[in-house]
Each structure stands twice: as structure tokens, then as C-alpha cells.
Design a protein around this motif. Structure first.
Motif, PDB file in Angstrom:
ATOM      1  N   GLY A 183       2.647   6.558  13.501  1.00  0.00           N
ATOM      2  CA  GLY A 183       1.806   5.663  13.333  1.00  0.00           C
ATOM      3  C   GLY A 183       0.353   6.016  12.998  1.00  0.00           C
ATOM      4  O   GLY A 183      -0.275   5.627  12.216  1.00  0.00           O
ATOM      5  N   GLN A 184       0.044   7.412  13.592  1.00  0.00           N
ATOM      6  CA  GLN A 184      -1.269   8.146  13.159  1.00  0.00           C
ATOM      7  C   GLN A 184      -1.222   8.573  11.718  1.00  0.00           C
ATOM      8  O   GLN A 184      -2.248   8.417  11.081  1.00  0.00           O
TER       9      GLN A 184
ATOM     10  N   ARG B 210      -5.374   2.229  -1.907  1.00  0.00           N
ATOM     11  CA  ARG B 210      -5.158   2.164  -0.360  1.00  0.00           C
ATOM     12  C   ARG B 210      -6.566   1.999   0.242  1.00  0.00           C
ATOM     13  O   ARG B 210      -6.725   1.416   1.374  1.00  0.00           O
TER      14      ARG B 210
ATOM     15  N   PHE C  61      -1.765  -2.786  12.273  1.00  0.00           N
ATOM     16  CA  PHE C  61      -0.541  -2.314  12.482  1.00  0.00           C
ATOM     17  C   PHE C  61      -0.100  -3.017  13.869  1.00  0.00           C
ATOM     18  O   PHE C  61      -0.913  -3.297  14.524  1.00  0.00           O
TER      19      PHE C  61
ATOM     20  N   ASN D 290      -2.164   1.697  16.204  1.00  0.00           N
ATOM     21  CA  ASN D 290      -2.264   3.083  15.580  1.00  0.00           C
ATOM     22  C   ASN D 290      -3.628   3.582  15.470  1.00  0.00           C
ATOM     23  O   ASN D 290      -4.403   4.147  14.397  1.00  0.00           O
TER      24      ASN D 290
ATOM     25  N   ASN E 157       0.847  -1.118  -0.034  1.00  0.00           N
ATOM     26  CA  ASN E 157      -0.060   0.031   0.048  1.00  0.00           C
ATOM     27  C   ASN E 157       0.919   1.203   0.099  1.00  0.00           C
ATOM     28  O   ASN E 157       0.309   2.405   0.266  1.00  0.00           O
TER      29      ASN E 157
ATOM     30  N   HIS F 192      -7.983  10.293  19.956  1.00  0.00           N
ATOM     31  CA  HIS F 192      -8.833  11.468  20.361  1.00  0.00           C
ATOM     32  C   HIS F 192     -10.300  11.076  20.014  1.00  0.00           C
ATOM     33  O   HIS F 192     -11.211  12.021  19.928  1.00  0.00           O
TER      34      HIS F 192
ATOM     35  N   ILE G 255      -7.294  13.911  11.999  1.00  0.00           N
ATOM     36  CA  ILE G 255      -6.571  13.084  12.599  1.00  0.00           C
ATOM     37  C   ILE G 255      -5.529  14.073  13.489  1.00  0.00           C
ATOM     38  O   ILE G 255      -5.295  13.837  14.687  1.00  0.00           O
TER      39      ILE G 255
ATOM     40  N   GLU H  73       0.466   7.065   9.284  1.00  0.00           N
ATOM     41  CA  GLU H  73       0.383   5.551   8.390  1.00  0.00           C
ATOM     42  C   GLU H  73      -0.875   5.207   8.429  1.00  0.00           C
ATOM     43  O   GLU H  73      -1.424   4.818   7.511  1.00  0.00           O
ATOM     44  N   ALA H  74      -1.624   5.167   9.484  1.00  0.00           N
ATOM     45  CA  ALA H  74      -2.984   4.762   9.710  1.00  0.00           C
ATOM     46  C   ALA H  74      -3.793   5.452   8.890  1.00  0.00           C
ATOM     47  O   ALA H  74      -4.659   4.778   8.137  1.00  0.00           O
ATOM     48  N   SER H  75      -3.774   6.692   8.827  1.00  0.00           N
ATOM     49  CA  SER H  75      -4.531   7.689   7.939  1.00  0.00           C
ATOM     50  C   SER H  75      -4.108   7.097   6.404  1.00  0.00           C
ATOM     51  O   SER H  75      -5.024   7.079   5.545  1.00  0.00           O
ATOM     52  N   SER H  76      -3.021   7.048   6.206  1.00  0.00           N
ATOM     53  CA  SER H  76      -2.786   6.661   4.660  1.00  0.00           C
ATOM     54  C   SER H  76      -3.183   5.460   4.513  1.00  0.00           C
ATOM     55  O   SER H  76      -3.615   5.323   3.368  1.00  0.00           O
ATOM     56  N   ALA H  77      -3.027   4.485   5.208  1.00  0.00           N
ATOM     57  CA  ALA H  77      -3.529   3.003   4.764  1.00  0.00           C
ATOM     58  C   ALA H  77      -4.898   3.121   4.616  1.00  0.00           C
ATOM     59  O   ALA H  77      -5.350   2.071   3.923  1.00  0.00           O
TER      60      ALA H  77
END
Lengths: 249, 223
Positions: B122-123, A83, A90, A94, A55, A98, B141, B125-129
Motif C-alpha cells: 500500500g505504501q 495520477r 484507500f 496507506n 489511475n 514515518h 517513502i 500504491e499510495a506513492s503512485s496514486a
């Protein structure tokens, strides 16, 4: 995801280097729709890097090609499409700290798929029920155990209805007593026909759920085969010595 | 003349109070306008510095470094007394707001940048993924988390801007300090200055207390 005649994921001559250090060396790999592939190997062998290339969380050499359902993985507008089709879980969860658990699962379908809040919420509650954490929907990730957080992360990935799910050592940062609950969810998923590529150190799990096991070492794909072939009768000496080391402790 | 009559002269104080309150209104106008412009400008600069093409990143860095180096009083005098020579004639109010906002934006940009950089990788990366756009990643985010981190330093910066509005008195802005000095001259008594000082303290003490509480709150790791 649209049916294609070829493999769902096709990786050709995948190379990646940090300076002069080669991380991935000429990897060729096809994954068919519905297949469950487990990637094993020592730390630093490039397993995580490999799936993070799929990805494009990791850039790779421009003469390498990866296609997902016919779309080439490369920076640019097509990447968002890839994506959206490729979910990822992960090692460190992750989750978005919030937002409530529910909101974590709802966000991407609303933003990327333009789902209505009502549809996104209904779907999110359904998925949270499926991974066994309906009661925690209104809590924040920090209030959950590691195992619960990882199950939320799986629900979050599933909410995009991806054709492929990538798991990057999903149980490696969990307390031992929580590994089982996450593997159970993954085992159930594997039974539903979703394509999964799993980097894992859980050999028993790999043997049980994988259609194919891949052993990597030093950035190379050393050996691939059915769980029986890899675990009971590995051809390569490197595979044998790795399995001896991890299975006899 | 005893101390009380000199510094805490009630008739003088009451006499000058309306003038001081007018000054307070002007101070608040300058302060709040500069804070808002500085916040918006700083947020823009911080995000642009992280994501704009390299050339603009360099420009933004130079901007931030210059405006964090220049003394505010010098900048204010340059804006008010020097710019007219090149045909840019700003009113005292605009001069004050311009100088305060330019500097505040530079500081605010650094605060926001630190906040954004404090968000774990990681925030992103998680958004991108998940396929989130760059804009959604920022708005949904990263910034909501970064803003929580930077509330104490931002509030601190707001206090500084409020205090620095007093410098506007040198460009003939009838702010709280200017009104106080005029009232002092008029009455031949320093009580209005003491009054102004007390008004500044009454205005800013609560903000200082809020920052202290926020810092305590966030240092406890409570989110």
C-alpha cells in the motif's frame, strides 16, 4: 482542471483478466465533471479493480481505453500527469507512517507540483482544518484513530488539487463508530463540485450523495441510474437480489 | 614462568602497546572503508535488483550468491595473490578493502532487499496514486521506512566486517592482529596477542550491545 467538452473520465470496453479469469468485462462508463458516482455490488465484482484502472494501479487489456480529461491512461510519461490529477483514498489509508500528518499532506505537492514548503504547509494546514484534524498535524499516523487517519488520507489526496477523487471502500476497515465522521467529510466534499467515484458498501450514503449509482456484478456493469432508480426501482433481477440481501439485515 | 608472566606480562604489554595501537588504526581504516563501500554498494544492488531490467537483475543475483558463498579468506588470497597474474596488482590495503567490500555489499544487498520487501504494498500504491516519481517513492517513502527495519541486521553485518579485517593480516597488512603476532615474535611472549584480543573485544562489545538493544527495541514494534 481544464474544461473539456466531453466527459472528464471516459472508459471504453475496459477488459481485464488474470489468466483465464475475467475480472472486468467490457465496461463502458463516462463520468462528467462534478459528478458523484457510487459503485456498489458484491465483493469480488470488480468494483475496486475498476477504479484502480483509472489511475493505472491495475494494468488492463491494451485494446481498452481510459481517458482522464483527454489524456489516455497508459504506462509512460503521461501517467504521472494523470495520477497528479486523480486523487485516491484507500480502504487501508496507506498513510506514510514515518512522517507527521502534516508532512504526509505536504509531500506530494512539494515533490510533484514543486510547491514551496511554505505554500505546501499553508495548504496542508488549511486542508487538515477542513477535514477537522488541525490539532493532530504534528502527530504521526499511528497515533490517530482509524477515522482520523482516513480523514488525513482525504486531505493528502486533496492537497494535489485533483480533478477527480477515487474512493476505494473508504470506510470498510473502520470501526463502526468512526464511519460517520469520514462519510461526513466526503458528503461535504461532494457538495463542493469535485468529481468523485466512490466504491462503497454504505447504501444510505450512496443514495444520499450520488448523482449516479452503478451496480456491478461478476466484472460487468449491470445497471446504472439515479439513486432512486437503482434503490427504489431496479430493472435487473441481479440488482434486486443484491439490494434485498444488503438492505434487509 | 607462571601464567601471569606468560599471558599478562605488563612490561611486554606496555612495550608493544604503541605497535598495537598503530595496528588498531589500520584495522579501523580497513573496516570503516569496507563498511562504507559495502553499504553504498549493497544499497545500489538491492534497489537495482528490484527495478533494473531483467538481465541486470539476474547478474546481480548471481553476484550476490557468489559472494555470499565464497569464503572471505579465499577471496582475499585470490585478490592479492592471483590477480597480479592478470596484471591487477592491488596493495595489501586495497586488496583487503576490495575483498571485504565485495562480500559486505552482497550481504548488505540482501538485507536491504528484505527491508524494502517488508514495506507494505500500500505504501507503493499510495506513492503512485499521488504521482510521486520512482525516485521520490524510494527516497521519501520506502527507504526511510526500510532502513529503520534493517538497522539491526546492518549493524550486525558491520560487526562481522570489523572482525573479518583480521584476515587482512595474511596479505601482510599491518593491522591489529599482524602487529600483535609480530610483537609476540619480537618479545617471545604471547601477551601482545592477548592485548590484541582485548582491544578487539573493547572495540566490538559496544556494537554488539547496541545491536541487542536495537533488536529489542524493534521487536517491541516501536517505530
Amino acid at each position: 482542471m481544464a474544461k473539456t467538452t466531453g466527459p472528464l473520465i471516459s472508459i471504453r470496453r475496459l477488459n481485464k483478466a488474470y489468466g483465464t479469469f475475467t475480472v472486468l468485462h467490457d465496461i463502458d462508463l463516462d463520468v462528467a465533471e462534478g459528478e458523484v458516482v457510487c459503485i456498489i455490488g458484491p465483493s469480488g465484482s470488480g468494483k475496486s479493480t475498476l477504479i484502480r484502472c483509472i489511475n493505472h494501479l491495475e494494468a488492463f487489456s491494451p485494446d481498452s481505453t481510459i481517458t482522464v480529461d483527454g489524456t489516455r491512461v497508459a504506462p509512460g510519461p503521461a501517467l504521472a500527469k494523470v495520477r497528479a490529477e486523480v486523487g485516491m483514498v484507500f480502504q487501508s489509508f496507506n498513510l506514510f507512517p514515518h512522517m507527521t500528518v502534516l508532512r504526509n499532506v505536504m509531500l506530494a505537492p512539494m515533490r510533484v507540483r514543486k510547491a514551496s514548503p511554505e505554500d505546501a504547509e499553508r495548504k496542508a494546514r488549511e486542508l487538515l482544518a477542513r477535514v477537522g484534524i488541525s490539532e493532530q498535524a504534528e502527530k504521526f499516523p499511528g497515533q490517530l484513530s482509524g477515522g482520523q487517519q482516513q480523514r488525513v488520507a482525504i486531505a493528502r489526496a486533496l492537497a494535489m488539487e485533483p480533478g477527480v477523487l477515487l474512493f476505494d471502500e473508504p470506510t470498510s476497515s473502520l470501526d463502526p463508530e468512526m464511519v460517520g465522521e469520514v462519510l461526513d467529510v466526503m458528503r461535504k466534499l461532494a457538495g463542493t463540485g469535485v468529481t468523485m467515484i466512490i466504491v462503497t458498501h454504505e447504501m444510505g450514503f450512496a443514495r444520499q450523495v450520488a448523482d449516479r449509482v452503478i451496480f456491478m456484478d461478476a466484472g460487468r456493469l449491470v445497471e446504472a441510474g439515479t439513486p432512486a432508480e437503482i434503490f427504489d426501482n431496479p430493472r435487473e433481477e441481479r440488482t434486486r437480489s443484491f439490494l434485498r440481501a444488503v438492505l434487509n439485515h | 614462568m607462571n601464567l601471569l608472566n606468560t599471558f599478562f606480562n605488563i612490561p611486554v604489554f606496555l612495550n608493544s602497546l604503541p605497535q598495537l595501537l598503530w595496528g588498531l588504526v589500520v584495522t579501523l581504516q580497513i573496516g570503516i572503508t569496507s563498511i562504507l563501500v559495502g553499504l553504498a554498494g549493497g544499497l545500489f544492488l538491492a534497489v537495482a535488483r528490484l527495478y533494473a531490467p531483467a538481465f541486470f537483475q539476474v547478474l546481480i543475483r548471481i553476484y550476490i550468491d557468489i559472494f555470499r558463498s565464497i569464503p572471505l579468506l579465499v577471496l582475499l588470497i585470490v585478490v592479492y595473490y592471483a590477480l597480479p597474474f592478470v596484471g591487477i596488482r592491488l596493495s595489501p590495503f586495497l586488496s583487503a578493502v576490495t575483498a571485504l567490500s565485495l562480500v559486505s555489499a552482497a550481504y548488505t544487498a540482501e538485507i536491504f532487499r528484505a527491508g524494502i520487501e517488508a514495506i507494505p504494498h500500500g505504501q507503493f500504491e499510495a506513492s503512485s496514486a499521488l504521482g510521486l516519481s520512482g525516485r521520490s517513492t524510494m527516497m521519501d517513502i520506502i527507504l526511510p521506512q526500510a532502513i529503520r527495519i534493517v538497522i539491526p541486521p546492518l549493524t550486525n553485518n558491520c560487526i562481522n566486517v570489523m572482525k573479518d579485517t583480521a584476515l587482512a593480516s595474511v596479505v601482510a597488512m599491518p593491522d591489529l592482529l599482524k602487529q600483535a603476532t609480530q610483537a609476540q615474535a619480537l618479545n617471545a611472549n604471547p601477551t601482545p596477542l592477548i592485548g590484541a584480543a582485548l582491544i578487539y573485544i573493547a572495540l566490538l562489545w559496544p556494537m554488539v550491545a547496541v545491536v541487542a538493544r536495537l533488536e529489542k527495541h524493534y521487536s517491541r514494534g516501536k517505530r
